[in-house]
Motif scaffolding. Structure first.
Motif, PDB file in Angstrom:
ATOM      1  N   TRP A 164     -12.484  12.154  -2.496  1.00  0.00           N
ATOM      2  CA  TRP A 164     -12.576  13.593  -2.790  1.00  0.00           C
ATOM      3  C   TRP A 164     -11.507  13.995  -3.795  1.00  0.00           C
ATOM      4  N   TRP A 165     -10.276  13.554  -3.575  1.00  0.00           N
ATOM      5  CA  TRP A 165      -9.180  13.919  -4.478  1.00  0.00           C
ATOM      6  C   TRP A 165      -9.371  13.296  -5.860  1.00  0.00           C
ATOM      7  N   PHE A 166      -9.690  12.011  -5.895  1.00  0.00           N
ATOM      8  CA  PHE A 166      -9.786  11.314  -7.176  1.00  0.00           C
ATOM      9  C   PHE A 166     -10.979  11.797  -7.990  1.00  0.00           C
ATOM     10  N   SER A 167     -12.146  11.936  -7.352  1.00  0.00           N
ATOM     11  CA  SER A 167     -13.336  12.361  -8.100  1.00  0.00           C
ATOM     12  C   SER A 167     -13.178  13.779  -8.621  1.00  0.00           C
ATOM     13  N   THR A 168     -12.587  14.662  -7.816  1.00  0.00           N
ATOM     14  CA  THR A 168     -12.332  16.026  -8.282  1.00  0.00           C
ATOM     15  C   THR A 168     -11.368  16.012  -9.457  1.00  0.00           C
ATOM     16  N   GLY A 169     -10.297  15.250  -9.331  1.00  0.00           N
ATOM     17  CA  GLY A 169      -9.311  15.169 -10.410  1.00  0.00           C
ATOM     18  C   GLY A 169      -9.882  14.576 -11.682  1.00  0.00           C
ATOM     19  N   ALA A 170     -10.725  13.551 -11.548  1.00  0.00           N
ATOM     20  CA  ALA A 170     -11.319  12.919 -12.732  1.00  0.00           C
ATOM     21  C   ALA A 170     -12.215  13.899 -13.479  1.00  0.00           C
TER      22      ALA A 170
ATOM     23  N   VAL B  61     -13.144  37.235  -1.392  1.00  0.00           N
ATOM     24  CA  VAL B  61     -12.147  36.549  -0.572  1.00  0.00           C
ATOM     25  C   VAL B  61     -10.770  36.898  -1.129  1.00  0.00           C
ATOM     26  N   PRO B  62      -9.727  36.803  -0.304  1.00  0.00           N
ATOM     27  CA  PRO B  62      -8.397  37.222  -0.766  1.00  0.00           C
ATOM     28  C   PRO B  62      -7.792  36.346  -1.851  1.00  0.00           C
ATOM     29  N   HIS B  63      -8.113  35.048  -1.853  1.00  0.00           N
ATOM     30  CA  HIS B  63      -7.432  34.126  -2.768  1.00  0.00           C
ATOM     31  C   HIS B  63      -8.447  33.322  -3.557  1.00  0.00           C
ATOM     32  N   ILE B  64      -8.440  33.465  -4.874  1.00  0.00           N
ATOM     33  CA  ILE B  64      -9.355  32.719  -5.739  1.00  0.00           C
ATOM     34  C   ILE B  64      -8.536  32.006  -6.811  1.00  0.00           C
TER      35      ILE B  64
ATOM     36  N   LEU C 263      -8.733  27.779   2.300  1.00  0.00           N
ATOM     37  CA  LEU C 263      -7.834  28.020   1.166  1.00  0.00           C
ATOM     38  C   LEU C 263      -8.235  29.254   0.363  1.00  0.00           C
ATOM     39  N   MET C 264      -9.410  29.812   0.648  1.00  0.00           N
ATOM     40  CA  MET C 264      -9.794  31.073   0.017  1.00  0.00           C
ATOM     41  C   MET C 264      -9.086  32.272   0.650  1.00  0.00           C
ATOM     42  N   VAL C 265      -8.530  32.064   1.829  1.00  0.00           N
ATOM     43  CA  VAL C 265      -7.830  33.168   2.505  1.00  0.00           C
ATOM     44  C   VAL C 265      -6.355  32.867   2.715  1.00  0.00           C
ATOM     45  N   ILE C 266      -5.976  31.594   2.615  1.00  0.00           N
ATOM     46  CA  ILE C 266      -4.572  31.203   2.776  1.00  0.00           C
ATOM     47  C   ILE C 266      -4.029  30.848   1.399  1.00  0.00           C
ATOM     48  N   PRO C 267      -3.074  31.609   0.881  1.00  0.00           N
ATOM     49  CA  PRO C 267      -2.594  31.395  -0.499  1.00  0.00           C
ATOM     50  C   PRO C 267      -1.664  30.193  -0.636  1.00  0.00           C
ATOM     51  N   LEU C 268      -2.226  29.001  -0.491  1.00  0.00           N
ATOM     52  CA  LEU C 268      -1.448  27.780  -0.697  1.00  0.00           C
ATOM     53  C   LEU C 268      -1.681  27.264  -2.122  1.00  0.00           C
ATOM     54  N   PRO C 269      -0.683  26.634  -2.716  1.00  0.00           N
ATOM     55  CA  PRO C 269      -0.827  26.144  -4.109  1.00  0.00           C
ATOM     56  C   PRO C 269      -1.651  24.875  -4.180  1.00  0.00           C
ATOM     57  N   ASP C 270      -2.934  24.954  -3.792  1.00  0.00           N
ATOM     58  CA  ASP C 270      -3.779  23.766  -3.766  1.00  0.00           C
ATOM     59  C   ASP C 270      -4.015  23.184  -5.152  1.00  0.00           C
ATOM     60  N   ALA C 271      -3.887  24.014  -6.184  1.00  0.00           N
ATOM     61  CA  ALA C 271      -4.101  23.524  -7.551  1.00  0.00           C
ATOM     62  C   ALA C 271      -3.094  22.443  -7.925  1.00  0.00           C
ATOM     63  N   LYS C 272      -1.937  22.411  -7.265  1.00  0.00           N
ATOM     64  CA  LYS C 272      -0.927  21.409  -7.583  1.00  0.00           C
ATOM     65  C   LYS C 272      -1.375  19.988  -7.244  1.00  0.00           C
TER      66      LYS C 272
END
Length: 265
Positions: free
Chosen positions: A16-22, A164-167, A238-247
C-alpha cells in the motif's frame, strides 16, 4: 515465512505504501516535466496493466499461498494503473472546470459526477473484469481485494464531497486542480459514520475469518484483506484527525515547480 499472518499483513502495508508512493512520484514528476508527460506516463505503464491482468488470470487457477500473493499484486497493478490514468488527467470526466459557487446540492452533485464519471466507469469495468475471472475460480482473493478498494474509494469520494474536517490536497496534481473546488471542508455528515463503521466491521469480519483459517493460503489471504480493510478505515479516520499523513510520501517527492509556459494555470 511468508505463510504467517504477520508477514502477510506487513506485505499488505508495504505494498500500500510503496504503490501509493510510486504513483504519486510519477505524477509529481510529470507535473514538473513537459506538458505531455502525464499522457506519456500512462501509455508507458500499460505493460504494468497487462502484467496485472495476466497475473490475475494465472493466480485464479488454484488457492495456494503463492497465488494469493500474486492475485493481490495483480489487483494493485490493475487498480494502480487506473488511478494513475485518473491522476494524470487522462481518465477523469467531461467536466474539467472548477465548481461555480452558489449551486444547489443536486446541481453540485451532478457536476461533481461529471468531473470523475469516466474514472468511476473505468473502476467498474476493472471490477467486472475481476469478477469474470475469479467468480468461477478457486482463488477469489483478487475479487475481495478489488471490491474492498472500490467500496472504500466510493466512500472516500462521497465524504470529500459532502464534507470532512481535514482534507489533504498536497498531492492533487495539476490536471486535477479543479477537483479541489468540489471538496468541502467542514463538519462530518452521515456519510462518514456510515463509511467508517462499514470499513471497521469489514476489518473485524476479515479478522474473524483469519482467526478461523484452516490452511496457509486462507491465513495469508485473510491477513492481506484484514490489513487492507484496516488501512482503508485508517484513511477515513485521517479525514477527521489532522495527522501529517502526507509525510509518509512527501520526503520522496521532487519539489514542485512553477508551471511551464503555455500550460494551463
Amino acid at each position: 515465512m511468508f505463510e504467517t499472518a504477520w508477514i502477510a499483513a506487513l506485505v499488505a502495508l508495504f505494498a500500500w505504501w510503496f504503490s501509493t508512493g510510486a504513483i504519486l512520484l510519477l505524477v509529481r514528476r510529470s507535473d514538473i516535466s513537459a506538458p505531455d508527460a502525464h499522457g506519456r506516463s500512462v501509455v508507458l505503464t500499460v505493460p504494468f496493466l497487462a502484467l496485472g491482468v495476466a497475473a490475475l488470470v494465472v493466480s485464479a487457477e488454484a488457492h495456494t499461498v503463492a497465488n494469493v500473493y500474486l492475485s493481490f499484486a495483480a489487483v494493485l497493478l490493475i487498480w494502480g494503473w487506473i488511478e494513475l490514468a485518473f491522476l494524470a488527467g487522462v481518465v477523469t470526466g467531461p467536466e474539467r472546470r472548477p465548481c461555480p459557487p452558489g449551486l444547489s446540492s443536486g446541481t453540485r452533485f451532478l457536476r461533481a459526477w461529471t468531473t470523475v464519471s469516466h474514472h468511476e466507469l473505468a473502476l467498474l469495468i476493472g471490477f467486472f473484469a475481476v469478477v469474470i475471472v475469479t467468480v468461477p475460480a478457486e482463488n477469489t482473493i483478487a475479487l475481495w481485494s478489488y471490491g474492498l478498494l472500490l467500496a472504500a474509494r466510493i466512500s472516500a469520494k462521497l465524504n470529500l464531497f459532502f464534507g470532512v474536517p481535514h482534507i489533504n490536497t498536497e498531492f492533487v496534481p495539476r490536471p486535477l486542480a479543479h477537483l479541489k473546488s468540489y471538496f468541502r471542508t467542514g463538519p462530518i455528515t452521515a456519510a462518514f459514520p456510515i463509511g467508517v463503521v462499514a470499513l471497521c466491521l469489514t476489518t473485524a469480519w476479515f479478522g474473524a475469518q483469519l482467526a478461523a483459517a484452516t490452511s496457509p493460503a486462507e491465513t495469508v489471504g485473510f491477513a492481506l484483506l484484514t490489513a487492507l480493510a484496516g488501512l482503508a478505515a485508517l484513511e477515513h479516520w485521517l479525514m477527521v484527525i489532522p495527522l501529517p499523513d502526507a509525510k509518509l510520501w512527501s520526503w520522496m517527492m521532487p519539489a514542485p515547480t512553477t508551471h511551464h509556459e503555455g500550460t494551463d494555470p
